[in-house]
Scaffold this active site. Structure first.
Site, short mmCIF file in Angstrom:
data_model
loop_
_atom_site.label_atom_id
_atom_site.label_comp_id
_atom_site.label_asym_id
_atom_site.label_seq_id
_atom_site.Cartn_x
_atom_site.Cartn_y
_atom_site.Cartn_z
N LYS A 67 0.52 -1.49 -0.40
CA LYS A 67 0.24 0.03 -0.20
C LYS A 67 0.80 1.43 -0.18
O LYS A 67 1.95 1.03 1.03
CB LYS A 67 -0.98 -0.18 1.65
CG LYS A 67 -2.36 1.17 1.61
CD LYS A 67 -3.29 0.71 2.21
CE LYS A 67 -3.77 2.00 2.34
NZ LYS A 67 -4.36 1.84 3.65
N SER A 142 -9.95 1.84 2.50
CA SER A 142 -8.79 2.73 1.99
C SER A 142 -8.12 2.21 1.19
O SER A 142 -7.03 2.39 0.12
CB SER A 142 -7.89 3.79 2.54
OG SER A 142 -7.29 4.03 3.15
N SER A 167 -10.47 -0.94 6.81
CA SER A 167 -9.36 -0.24 5.47
C SER A 167 -8.46 -1.26 4.81
O SER A 167 -7.85 -1.77 3.66
CB SER A 167 -8.11 0.76 5.04
OG SER A 167 -8.93 2.35 5.02
N1 GLN Z 1 -13.41 4.80 5.87
C1 GLN Z 1 -12.46 4.63 7.68
C2 GLN Z 1 -12.00 5.83 7.42
O1 GLN Z 1 -12.13 6.87 6.80
C3 GLN Z 1 -11.28 3.70 7.57
C4 GLN Z 1 -10.61 4.18 7.09
C5 GLN Z 1 -9.31 3.51 6.72
O2 GLN Z 1 -9.23 2.26 8.07
N2 GLN Z 1 -8.23 3.96 7.20
O3 GLN Z 1 -11.98 6.54 8.46
#
Ligand code: GLN
Length: 467
Positions: A67, A142, A167
């Site tokens: 990532k 994400s 995510s």
């Molecule tokens: N959707 C959640 C957020 O926007 C989690 C995203 C994540 O785990 N980076 O914070």
């Protein structure tokens, strides 16, 4: 040899015995990755990994994608943000060092929401990744590029993702692959571009429970460079077992309630019943604080994010502009130009929650809620080996549905993933059925550092009772 049929385990065995022409394999893999990327935008940066060799000249082993918020020496690292478009780290994150030590190679940096802010990867500062099962739909976020690639690529390969509030689980669910979010602290965060330090976890996304266990065994364990990293190194792969008879599962009612697509609830329940048919016991339980987890998460996560983003000021990393005016003017100019809309929203939300006068009302209250969430899980795990729930409340939405959502609608998508993330417990997403051709996924939650148990339950499900 047909590489597409090989599991990671078989690939590792056969590459050791010389049965695989590694040079040919990596040439083909490189071409395939380029081809997939043209169609689906899984990567922000692809590396030329075709001829990486060990010190004694041997071609290296397992391909791993990373990532784009995890630092790899010499490889551009954007965290999905235009503000870091030109940032090239001069060091490897601890997880990358460990992967390299085991002979792994890095295929490139996968697409994501900017700094992890999002649920659909539509907040990426680069071209948005598309779901390989239906390109009109999102890969989730994400870690969207990581999961999309895993679903589309028929080669032995594992992806490294990262979760703050879901995510890893979310994209694994939308793309129908296996995602493991480890216990907070089991895997070093050294070299990760933080979103929210008290929540961030790095973890593997793969095609199977075996694949994620292999990568977890490599990356987990204490690290002197991360004081919050406390977990012991274990061989999760060697200890995989499909003996689940007599295990006790709790099924939290709140995770099948309002906002959760009934077809998903039904599919997950079918999965639970199948586990029951092979001797797993289950009971419905209550986790009443679940409804407070979402607001608490968004206060804690944005408060931490707003402080973390302060360092991106156009001077030390990434984007720069002509230096003129006062520091505040320069700082504002760079950030206005290079941060996306969601990053700006999070900075505003987080700064507000931390301001004198609001701190007690919002931030400290959210921390109290977090403690209650943790206590509820602790109590549940005194009685149960694991909890099972759906991972996401819906199947992967179409981009045109996402366009109609407001920010709150998007935040609501996280109702099932934020509580376990706030508690820092491990969670495993395993596909358990399909709805209109799109995956529905079961979430197996475990107690702190009980990764082996949830991996074993996942293995049983995958091998013996898959729908
Ligand atoms: N959707 C959640 C957020 O926007 C989690 C995203 C994540 O785990 N980076 O914070």
């Amino acid at each position: 040899m047909n590489h597409s049929k090989l599991s990671v385990k078989e690939f590792l065995e056969k590459s050791k015995t010389g049965e695989i022409d590694l040079k040919g394999f990596f040439e083909k893999l490189y071409e395939k990755i380029q081809e997939l990327n043209r169609k689906y935008n899984f990567f922000i940066t692809i590396s030329d990994f075709r001829d990486e060799r060990t010190e004694n000249g041997k071609i290296k082993g397992l391909p791993v994608s990373v990532k784009d918020n995890i630092c790899v020496k010499g490889m551009r690292c954007t965290a999905g943000s235009r503000i870091l478009e030109t940032y090239v780290p001069v060091f490897d994150a601890t997880v990358i060092k460990r992967i390299r030590n085991e002979g792994g190679i890095i295929t490139g940096k996968t697409n994501q929401d900017e700094f992890g802010f999002g649920t659909f990867s539509t907040n990426s500062g680069f071209d948005v990744p598309k779901n390989p099962l239906d390109p009109e739909r999102t890969c989730g976020g994400s870690s969207g590029g990581a999961a999309g690639l895993t679903a589309a690529l028929n080669y032995p390969h594992i992806a490294l993702g990262q979760s703050t509030g879901g995510s890893i689980s979310c994209p694994a669910s939308f793309c129908g692959v296996v995602g493991l979010t480890p216990t907070y602290g089991l895997v070093s965060r050294y070299g990760l571009i933080d979103y929210a330090n008290s929540l961030d976890k790095i973890g593997p996304i793969g095609k199977s429970v075996e694949d994620v266990s292999i990568l977890l065994s490599v990356i987990s364990g204490k690290d002197k460079k991360d004081a919050t990293c406390a977990g012991e190194k274990k061989d999760y792969f060697a200890n995989l077992s499909s003996e689940a008879k007599g295990m006790r599962i709790g099924v939290p009612k709140e995770y099948f309630g309002e906002g959760v697509d009934e077809r998903i609830s039904e599919t997950v329940w079918n999965g639970i019943k199948k586990l029951e048919s092979i001797g797993v016991e289950y009971e419905e339980i209550e986790l009443p604080s679940t409804k407070y987890a979402l607001p608490a998460y968004y206060i804690i996560a944005t408060a931490e994010a707003s402080t973390n983003l302060a360092k991106f000021c156009g001077m030390r990393y990434g984007a720069e502009e002509k230096i003129e005016g006062s520091f505040d003017e320069y700082f504002s100019k760079v950030r206005t130009k290079y941060f996306g809309e969601e990053a700006k929203r999070r900075i505003l939300l987080g700064t507000y929650a931390r301001m004198a006068g609001y701190r007690d009302k919002y931030y400290l209250k959210a921390l109290q809620v977090r403690t209650v969430v943790i206590q509820e899980f602790k109590k549940a795990f005194k009685k149960y080996d694991a909890l099972i729930a759906p991972t996401m409340p819906v199947i992967a939405p179409k981009f045109k549905e996402i366009e109609k959502m407001n920010p709150l609608d998007v935040y609501m998508m996280d109702i099932l993933t934020v509580a376990p993330n706030l508690a820092g417990i491990p969670m495993l997403s395993v596909p358990c059925g399909k709805i209109k051709g799109m995956p529905a996924v079961m979430h197996i939650l475990g107690y702190h550092f009980d990764e082996q148990k949830i991996l074993n339950i996942g293995l049983v499900f995958e091998k013996e009772v898959k729908t």
